[in-house]
Design a protein around this motif. Structure first.
Motif, PDB file in Angstrom:
ATOM      1  N   SER A  55      64.878  73.749 108.503  1.00  0.00           N
ATOM      2  CA  SER A  55      64.154  74.448 109.552  1.00  0.00           C
ATOM      3  C   SER A  55      63.327  75.542 108.883  1.00  0.00           C
ATOM      4  CB  SER A  55      65.127  75.062 110.560  1.00  0.00           C
ATOM      5  OG  SER A  55      65.877  76.103 109.942  1.00  0.00           O
ATOM      6  N   GLU A  56      62.430  76.159 109.626  1.00  0.00           N
ATOM      7  CA  GLU A  56      61.598  77.200 109.023  1.00  0.00           C
ATOM      8  C   GLU A  56      62.442  78.378 108.565  1.00  0.00           C
ATOM      9  OE1 GLU A  56      58.468  79.346 107.467  1.00  0.00           O
ATOM     10  OE2 GLU A  56      58.745  77.208 107.872  1.00  0.00           O
ATOM     11  N   SER A  57      63.445  78.749 109.331  1.00  0.00           N
ATOM     12  CA  SER A  57      64.295  79.874 108.914  1.00  0.00           C
ATOM     13  C   SER A  57      65.112  79.508 107.679  1.00  0.00           C
ATOM     14  CB  SER A  57      65.216  80.306 110.056  1.00  0.00           C
ATOM     15  OG  SER A  57      66.072  79.245 110.449  1.00  0.00           O
ATOM     16  N   GLU A  58      65.571  78.279 107.590  1.00  0.00           N
ATOM     17  CA  GLU A  58      66.314  77.840 106.409  1.00  0.00           C
ATOM     18  C   GLU A  58      65.412  77.801 105.186  1.00  0.00           C
ATOM     19  OE1 GLU A  58      69.436  74.994 108.896  1.00  0.00           O
ATOM     20  OE2 GLU A  58      67.681  74.134 107.911  1.00  0.00           O
ATOM     21  N   ARG A  59      64.171  77.377 105.392  1.00  0.00           N
ATOM     22  CA  ARG A  59      63.235  77.365 104.253  1.00  0.00           C
ATOM     23  C   ARG A  59      62.963  78.773 103.761  1.00  0.00           C
ATOM     24  NH1 ARG A  59      58.727  78.848 102.751  1.00  0.00           N
ATOM     25  NH2 ARG A  59      58.197  79.694 104.799  1.00  0.00           N
ATOM     26  N   ARG A  60      62.718  79.711 104.669  1.00  0.00           N
ATOM     27  CA  ARG A  60      62.449  81.089 104.254  1.00  0.00           C
ATOM     28  C   ARG A  60      63.647  81.667 103.511  1.00  0.00           C
ATOM     29  NH1 ARG A  60      60.205  81.703 109.536  1.00  0.00           N
ATOM     30  NH2 ARG A  60      62.077  82.846 110.142  1.00  0.00           N
ATOM     31  N   TYR A  61      64.841  81.381 103.999  1.00  0.00           N
ATOM     32  CA  TYR A  61      66.048  81.863 103.311  1.00  0.00           C
ATOM     33  C   TYR A  61      66.115  81.289 101.892  1.00  0.00           C
ATOM     34  CZ  TYR A  61      70.867  81.565 101.716  1.00  0.00           C
ATOM     35  OH  TYR A  61      71.997  81.610 100.951  1.00  0.00           O
ATOM     36  N   ALA A  62      65.957  79.968 101.760  1.00  0.00           N
ATOM     37  CA  ALA A  62      66.068  79.331 100.448  1.00  0.00           C
ATOM     38  C   ALA A  62      64.998  79.842  99.493  1.00  0.00           C
ATOM     39  CB  ALA A  62      65.975  77.814 100.581  1.00  0.00           C
ATOM     40  N   PHE A  63      63.764  79.979  99.974  1.00  0.00           N
ATOM     41  CA  PHE A  63      62.683  80.438  99.110  1.00  0.00           C
ATOM     42  C   PHE A  63      62.901  81.894  98.700  1.00  0.00           C
ATOM     43  CE2 PHE A  63      58.897  77.381  99.675  1.00  0.00           C
ATOM     44  CZ  PHE A  63      59.752  76.291  99.673  1.00  0.00           C
ATOM     45  N   GLY A  64      63.451  82.701  99.620  1.00  0.00           N
ATOM     46  CA  GLY A  64      63.767  84.085  99.261  1.00  0.00           C
ATOM     47  C   GLY A  64      64.821  84.160  98.182  1.00  0.00           C
ATOM     48  N   VAL A  65      65.856  83.323  98.301  1.00  0.00           N
ATOM     49  CA  VAL A  65      66.907  83.295  97.278  1.00  0.00           C
ATOM     50  C   VAL A  65      66.327  82.853  95.941  1.00  0.00           C
ATOM     51  CG1 VAL A  65      69.042  82.151  96.566  1.00  0.00           C
ATOM     52  CG2 VAL A  65      68.779  82.946  98.927  1.00  0.00           C
ATOM     53  N   LEU A  66      65.523  81.806  95.950  1.00  0.00           N
ATOM     54  CA  LEU A  66      64.928  81.309  94.709  1.00  0.00           C
ATOM     55  C   LEU A  66      64.031  82.359  94.057  1.00  0.00           C
ATOM     56  CD1 LEU A  66      64.056  77.698  95.895  1.00  0.00           C
ATOM     57  CD2 LEU A  66      65.677  78.278  94.082  1.00  0.00           C
ATOM     58  N   GLY A  73      64.288  85.549  94.376  1.00  0.00           N
ATOM     59  CA  GLY A  73      65.168  86.583  93.839  1.00  0.00           C
ATOM     60  C   GLY A  73      65.819  86.163  92.531  1.00  0.00           C
ATOM     61  N   MET A  74      66.262  84.915  92.454  1.00  0.00           N
ATOM     62  CA  MET A  74      66.841  84.406  91.210  1.00  0.00           C
ATOM     63  C   MET A  74      65.820  84.450  90.074  1.00  0.00           C
ATOM     64  SD  MET A  74      68.925  81.106  92.691  1.00  0.00           S
ATOM     65  CE  MET A  74      69.279  80.471  91.045  1.00  0.00           C
ATOM     66  N   ALA A  77      63.173  86.439  89.826  1.00  0.00           N
ATOM     67  CA  ALA A  77      62.899  87.827  89.455  1.00  0.00           C
ATOM     68  C   ALA A  77      64.023  88.382  88.589  1.00  0.00           C
ATOM     69  CB  ALA A  77      62.711  88.679  90.703  1.00  0.00           C
ATOM     70  N   THR A  78      65.270  88.059  88.943  1.00  0.00           N
ATOM     71  CA  THR A  78      66.411  88.530  88.153  1.00  0.00           C
ATOM     72  C   THR A  78      66.379  87.942  86.749  1.00  0.00           C
ATOM     73  OG1 THR A  78      67.769  88.794  90.133  1.00  0.00           O
ATOM     74  CG2 THR A  78      68.927  88.592  88.034  1.00  0.00           C
ATOM     75  N   ALA A  79      66.113  86.637  86.646  1.00  0.00           N
ATOM     76  CA  ALA A  79      66.082  85.978  85.338  1.00  0.00           C
ATOM     77  C   ALA A  79      65.001  86.580  84.441  1.00  0.00           C
ATOM     78  CB  ALA A  79      65.854  84.479  85.517  1.00  0.00           C
ATOM     79  N   ARG A  80      63.878  86.970  85.029  1.00  0.00           N
ATOM     80  CA  ARG A  80      62.786  87.536  84.234  1.00  0.00           C
ATOM     81  C   ARG A  80      63.070  88.976  83.822  1.00  0.00           C
ATOM     82  NH1 ARG A  80      57.040  86.067  86.821  1.00  0.00           N
ATOM     83  NH2 ARG A  80      56.386  86.493  84.685  1.00  0.00           N
ATOM     84  N   ARG A  81      63.886  89.661  84.619  1.00  0.00           N
ATOM     85  CA  ARG A  81      64.184  91.060  84.319  1.00  0.00           C
ATOM     86  C   ARG A  81      65.277  91.226  83.280  1.00  0.00           C
ATOM     87  NH1 ARG A  81      64.118  92.225  89.819  1.00  0.00           N
ATOM     88  NH2 ARG A  81      66.382  92.106  89.817  1.00  0.00           N
ATOM     89  N   LEU A  82      66.250  90.318  83.274  1.00  0.00           N
ATOM     90  CA  LEU A  82      67.415  90.502  82.413  1.00  0.00           C
ATOM     91  C   LEU A  82      67.051  90.313  80.941  1.00  0.00           C
ATOM     92  CD1 LEU A  82      70.183  88.547  84.383  1.00  0.00           C
ATOM     93  CD2 LEU A  82      69.945  91.033  84.161  1.00  0.00           C
ATOM     94  N   VAL A 104      72.860  80.391  79.402  1.00  0.00           N
ATOM     95  CA  VAL A 104      71.745  81.097  78.755  1.00  0.00           C
ATOM     96  C   VAL A 104      70.481  80.251  78.818  1.00  0.00           C
ATOM     97  CG1 VAL A 104      70.863  81.984  76.564  1.00  0.00           C
ATOM     98  CG2 VAL A 104      73.218  82.464  77.237  1.00  0.00           C
ATOM     99  N   ALA A 105      70.613  78.955  78.495  1.00  0.00           N
ATOM    100  CA  ALA A 105      69.439  78.079  78.452  1.00  0.00           C
ATOM    101  C   ALA A 105      68.786  77.941  79.820  1.00  0.00           C
ATOM    102  CB  ALA A 105      69.835  76.707  77.916  1.00  0.00           C
ATOM    103  N   GLU A 106      69.594  77.793  80.866  1.00  0.00           N
ATOM    104  CA  GLU A 106      68.970  77.609  82.175  1.00  0.00           C
ATOM    105  C   GLU A 106      68.442  78.923  82.746  1.00  0.00           C
ATOM    106  OE1 GLU A 106      71.999  75.505  84.129  1.00  0.00           O
ATOM    107  OE2 GLU A 106      73.167  77.253  84.686  1.00  0.00           O
ATOM    108  N   THR A 107      69.013  80.054  82.368  1.00  0.00           N
ATOM    109  CA  THR A 107      68.440  81.337  82.775  1.00  0.00           C
ATOM    110  C   THR A 107      67.081  81.531  82.129  1.00  0.00           C
ATOM    111  OG1 THR A 107      70.657  82.285  83.015  1.00  0.00           O
ATOM    112  CG2 THR A 107      68.822  83.825  82.850  1.00  0.00           C
ATOM    113  N   LEU A 108      66.969  81.173  80.861  1.00  0.00           N
ATOM    114  CA  LEU A 108      65.669  81.252  80.185  1.00  0.00           C
ATOM    115  C   LEU A 108      64.679  80.253  80.778  1.00  0.00           C
ATOM    116  CD1 LEU A 108      66.840  81.617  76.463  1.00  0.00           C
ATOM    117  CD2 LEU A 108      65.892  83.398  77.947  1.00  0.00           C
ATOM    118  N   ALA A 109      65.158  79.056  81.135  1.00  0.00           N
ATOM    119  CA  ALA A 109      64.272  78.059  81.737  1.00  0.00           C
ATOM    120  C   ALA A 109      63.694  78.574  83.050  1.00  0.00           C
ATOM    121  CB  ALA A 109      65.030  76.755  81.966  1.00  0.00           C
ATOM    122  N   LEU A 110      64.521  79.237  83.842  1.00  0.00           N
ATOM    123  CA  LEU A 110      64.044  79.798  85.106  1.00  0.00           C
ATOM    124  C   LEU A 110      63.046  80.929  84.853  1.00  0.00           C
ATOM    125  CD1 LEU A 110      64.116  80.123  88.171  1.00  0.00           C
ATOM    126  CD2 LEU A 110      66.231  81.449  87.913  1.00  0.00           C
ATOM    127  N   ALA A 111      63.354  81.785  83.897  1.00  0.00           N
ATOM    128  CA  ALA A 111      62.472  82.923  83.617  1.00  0.00           C
ATOM    129  C   ALA A 111      61.117  82.482  83.096  1.00  0.00           C
ATOM    130  CB  ALA A 111      63.148  83.847  82.601  1.00  0.00           C
TER     131      ALA A 111
END
Length: 292
Positions: A132-143, A145-146, A148-153, A188-195
């Motif tokens: 649903s649109e609300s579920e999509r917004r939630y998922a995209f917000g989580v992604l 955020g993930m 942004a965190t991966a790029r900051r760490l 470590v590898a997948e955190t770098l892949a996301l970043a």
């Protein structure tokens, strides 16, 4: 073995060259594996050796993710373009209607390949596009955020966190139900892949208007959902079944959004079963657990 492949992709402005990184192992009918947004082909490592006993397994880094470079300038990261890239990749490898399995974004892409009749079977693990649109917004917000965190760490902090089960939980519990099982090196590898994923922002942006609304007739389709998926909640599987009534819908108990690491034996069984001819009773199967 890990390799790269460059090949022409048709575009409105004429053919352009794309390059994908992939790994190929095993023997048997070909099975192409597609990962989710921000991930890389190594997400499939927990199940590849099992699959390779019966299939020739080709795990692909999607454009702008993992070791695959970004798309040529001007090409959008939308469903049509990525579909064309994957079609060009399969043609360049000489894969004639392979089986295909995907997780999340990869599941959506697998279903699109199936809808257009380019594959022998589809197995989609928590596929995108049934929200649903609300579920999509939630998922995209989580992604977001993930990402942004991966790029900051800083890398030393990621490495330190990855050495403990608690740290691995902090880094990956959004996508894994059992994050403590993930190895420190993999985290470590997948955190770098996301970043470092060049295609992340544009792929996420292109997904805002995506809904999968068409049936996938004529081929076996399996849709599997982790019971502990915290990103794309499991009730989306029931929607997928309504859209694709002939699909086999499978519950993955105790698994999260990326279930391959949570229960490799179960997921490998689902993928192998999904690439075999399905009995006629599969069309009426409700949300259930595969018997092992």
């Amino acid at each position: 073995m890990s390799a790269t492949l460059s090949f022409p992709v048709p575009t409105p402005h004429g053919p352009q060259e794309a390059t994908l990184s992939y790994a190929r192992v095993g023997a048997g009918e070909p099975l192409v594996l597609l990962h989710g947004i921000g991930h890389h082909r190594q997400a499939w490592d927990p199940v590849v050796d099992i699959l390779a006993t019966e299939r020739e397994v080709i795990a692909v880094d999607l454009p702008g993710f993992g070791a695959s470079p970004a798309l040529p300038e001007g090409l959008p990261y939308d469903l049509a373009t990525t579909h064309a890239v994957l079609g060009g990749f399969c043609s360049a490898l000489g894969l004639d209607r392979p089986h295909v399995a995907g997780n999340s974004l990869g599941g959506l892409l697998a279903l699109e390949l199936g809808r257009q009749g380019h594959v022998r079977s589809v197995t989609a693990l928590s596929p995108a596009g049934f929200w649903s649109e609300s579920e999509r917004r939630y998922a995209f917000g989580v992604l977001a955020g993930m990402r942004a965190t991966a790029r900051r760490l800083p890398l030393p902090l990621v490495e330190r966190l990855s050495r403990t089960a608690l740290g691995r939980t902090a880094l990956t519990s959004t996508i894994y139900a059992r994050p403590g099982r993930r190895s420190p090196a993999d985290v470590v590898a997948e955190t770098l892949a996301l970043a470092h994923a060049e295609g992340f922002a544009e792929t996420l942006r292109a997904g805002r208007d995506v809904l999968f609304t068409d049936d996938v007739p004529g081929i076996p389709v399996t849709i599997a959902w982790g019971s502990r998926d915290r990103l794309l909640i499991p009730r989306q599987g029931a929607r997928a079944k309504r859209v694709i009534p002939g699909a086999r819908l499978v519950r993955l108990p105790g698994c999260g959004h990326v279930p391959m690491n949570d229960d490799p034996a179960l997921v490998a069984r689902v993928l192998l079963d999904g690439s075999r001819p399905q009995p006629s009773s599969a069309a009426s199967t409700s949300l259930s657990t595969v018997a092992l």
